[in-house]
Scaffold this active site. Structure first.
Site, PDB file in Angstrom:
ATOM      1  N   LYS A 112      33.280  46.743  25.448  1.00 54.75           N
ATOM      2  CA  LYS A 112      32.267  46.383  26.185  1.00 54.75           C
ATOM      3  C   LYS A 112      30.842  46.580  25.558  1.00 54.75           C
ATOM      4  O   LYS A 112      30.054  46.019  25.908  1.00 54.75           O
ATOM      5  CB  LYS A 112      32.526  46.904  27.608  1.00 54.75           C
TER       6      LYS A 112
HETATM    7  C1  LIG Z   1      37.583  44.495  29.044  1.00 54.40           C
HETATM    8  C2  LIG Z   1      38.394  44.655  28.219  1.00 54.40           C
HETATM    9  C3  LIG Z   1      39.492  43.606  27.658  1.00 54.40           C
HETATM   10  C4  LIG Z   1      39.327  42.235  28.242  1.00 54.40           C
HETATM   11  O1  LIG Z   1      38.488  41.566  27.545  1.00 54.40           O
HETATM   12  P1  LIG Z   1      37.974  40.157  28.348  1.00 54.40           P
HETATM   13  O2  LIG Z   1      36.763  39.994  27.474  1.00 54.40           O
HETATM   14  O3  LIG Z   1      37.769  40.577  29.808  1.00 54.40           O
HETATM   15  O4  LIG Z   1      39.087  39.173  28.038  1.00 54.40           O
HETATM   16  C5  LIG Z   1      40.423  44.080  26.779  1.00 54.40           C
HETATM   17  N1  LIG Z   1      40.657  45.745  26.380  1.00 54.40           N
HETATM   18  C6  LIG Z   1      39.546  46.450  26.636  1.00 54.40           C
HETATM   19  C7  LIG Z   1      39.837  47.904  26.277  1.00 54.40           C
HETATM   20  C8  LIG Z   1      38.636  46.058  27.447  1.00 54.40           C
HETATM   21  O5  LIG Z   1      37.758  46.914  27.897  1.00 54.40           O
END
Ligand SMILES: *Cc1c(COP(=O)(O)O)cnc(C)c1O
Length: 498
Positions: A112
């Site tokens: 993120k």
């Molecule tokens: C948010 C997240 C995801 C999923 O990503 P998206 O863009 O929502 O598909 C996968 N792994 C981790 C560790 C995340 O924080």
């Protein structure tokens, strides 16, 4: 480059306006009117550049109402300095017959950060550009990771404030510590009595309260969110697909123009959608592999054309993928139907009213030429962590292990036409250390979160991420709690706090 709504709402806006608004007035998502195209010499030229320079090359194609200076300064503030613990920002780990794109070297050790470091900068630069004098107050309800990443991204960003609500007792001890020790002059953190739905419901009510919004506006404050449908969160993610390809070229693992596969652990469909945009811009991608956990709503959709959120919800060891409504899929449908906004709006209405919709066979076939999907349960995820460690000497976090295992399934079925595989890694193994240690057959009973960090360090020899290692000694700065009903008062107070 102008932006328009996936649901056909009238009018187009500039990139900076799409970022300020977050969502279009008709409930749709902002999308570029067309996708910029790049050629192989553009991609090859990225090889000798830093991540920041690569980001500039891609972002300037989309964010055309920002000046070069503004973009450079946003990118520097997001990825520069020592916020990331590696020079490469998003390094590609080269294993003997696989590659792992590590997106967790930022301040909160999860992917993120790649987007939430840049979005606040883009938003802050967008405000004066559009004559907006108010302070933007970002409200976030979090079940853990997004709250911390948003706090880190917005801390001390001019003309913004951020207030995060987490469920009291509903986050892990580390996640709580990460938030209550948050530094910055424009941050507020509250524990809400109740569960995540209480926190999220409270935030939604505040956003829906027009009278409250007007009262804040008179005090010079406007509310906004930082959720993953904002274009300013999606566009930074396109960069690392190009960056990974450039690193493959530089390492001699690819000839220019040769195709690669990406396997992406998917929840809200944001990460993998950025890979799709990269492919449509000209990046040589063969298949995008959509990897899900037991909440396999996307697997079913990409295999059958039926999207059905009326299904049991499972709490898994990959909590960031425990999602039943993948909002960003709407953008894919818009592209794949050739911008048929009426059709997209129809499906989204059906989803809201009945909980499901279905696309026709022709569209499904088109989608399946690009995407391949499968899912993995918790047991197989744990097994993949063990296998990757024993076979490749590489420690996966649980989310990455889902992508690893689904990539393995793909390769088994497609031995004949397989391309080099890049597994997209979304979290440091330290963030989910208990599951990871269990998968590696280590005894975790009775260990505190800090003892778990040490145990994983002793086992793997990987450095403990700075942000996590420092937590033990940081002072607690936020001890506020409130009820769901009390959230509005908390917002009102923080909105005018100096
Ligand atoms: C948010 C997240 C995801 C999923 O990503 P998206 O863009 O929502 O598909 C996968 N792994 C981790 C560790 C995340 O924080």
């Amino acid at each position: 480059m102008k932006y328009q709504s996936t649901r056909g709402g009238q009018g187009q806006v500039e990139a900076s306006q799409a970022i300020i608004r977050g969502m279009a007035a008709d409930g749709g998502l902002f999308v570029p009117e067309s996708l910029p195209q790049v050629d192989m010499s553009f991609i090859e030229s990225l090889q000798d550049m830093s991540y920041e320079e690569r980001a500039f090359q891609i972002l300037q194609l989309f964010l055309t109402d920002y000046t070069e200076e503004e973009l450079h300064s946003c990118i520097r503030a997001a990825y520069g300095g020592d916020k990331f613990d590696t020079e490469k920002r998003a390094p590609l780990a080269l294993l003997d017959d696989a590659q792992v794109l590590e997106l967790w070297h930022g301040p909160t050790s999860a992917f993120k950060d790649m987007a939430l470091q840049l979005l606040p900068q883009l938003l802050s630069a967008a405000l004066p550009k559009n004559g907006i004098k108010e302070t933007v107050l970002i409200l976030v309800a979090t079940s853990g990771d997004t709250g911390k990443a948003a706090l880190e991204g917005f801390r001390d960003v001019p003309q913004t404030k951020i207030q995060v609500f987490y469920p009291d007792g509903g986050v892990s001890r580390i996640q709580k510590l990460q938030m209550v020790t948050q530094e910055g002059s424009n941050v507020s953190v509250y524990a809400v009595k109740g569960n995540f739905d209480d926190a999220q419901g409270g935030v939604k009510e505040i956003f829906g309260d027009a009278a409250f919004g007007e009262k804040l506006a008179r005090q010079g404050v406007r509310l906004s969110s930082a959720n993953s449908i904002n274009w300013g969160r999606l566009v930074p993610q396109i960069v690392y697909y190009f960056s990974a390809y450039a690193d493959m070229l530089a390492a001699g693992r690819l000839q220019a123009g040769e195709k690669v596969d990406f396997s992406v652990p998917t929840g809200n469909f944001g990460n993998i959608l950025a890979g799709y945009y990269a492919k449509e811009m000209g990046l040589p991608v063969h298949k995008l592999i959509c990897a899900s956990n037991s909440n396999n709503v996307l697997t079913e959709f990409l295999q059958t054309g039926k999207y059905n959120r009326e299904r049991p919800f499972y709490k898994t060891i990959t909590p960031s993928m425990d999602i039943l409504v993948s909002s960003n899929l709407e953008r894919l449908l818009y592209e794949m139907t050739g911008h048929d906004a009426a059709q997209v709006a129809g499906w989204m209405r059906e989803l809201a009213e009945t909980g499901h919709y279905e696309v026709g066979p022709d569209l499904l076939q088109k989608i399946r030429q690009i995407f391949w999907a499968d899912w993995t349960n918790d047991d197989d995820t744990m097994e993949a962590i063990g296998a990757a460690y024993h076979q490749k000497d590489y420690v996966l976090d649980t989310h990455t292990a889902v992508a690893w295992d689904v990539a393995r399934k793909y390769k088994e079925e497609h031995a004949a036409d397989s391309c080099p595989m890049i597994v997209v890694s979304t979290a440091s193994s330290y963030k989910f250390n208990r599951s990871v240690l269990l998968a590696l057959d280590e005894d975790t009973s009775g260990l505190s979160e800090f003892q778990l960090l040490k145990a994983l360090h002793d086992f793997s020899d990987l450095p403990v991420p700075r942000g996590l290692a420092a937590l033990k000694d940081k002072p607690v700065l936020h001890e506020d709690t409130c009820t769901r009903e009390g959230m509005r008062a908390a917002v009102a107070e923080f909105a005018v706090r100096r």
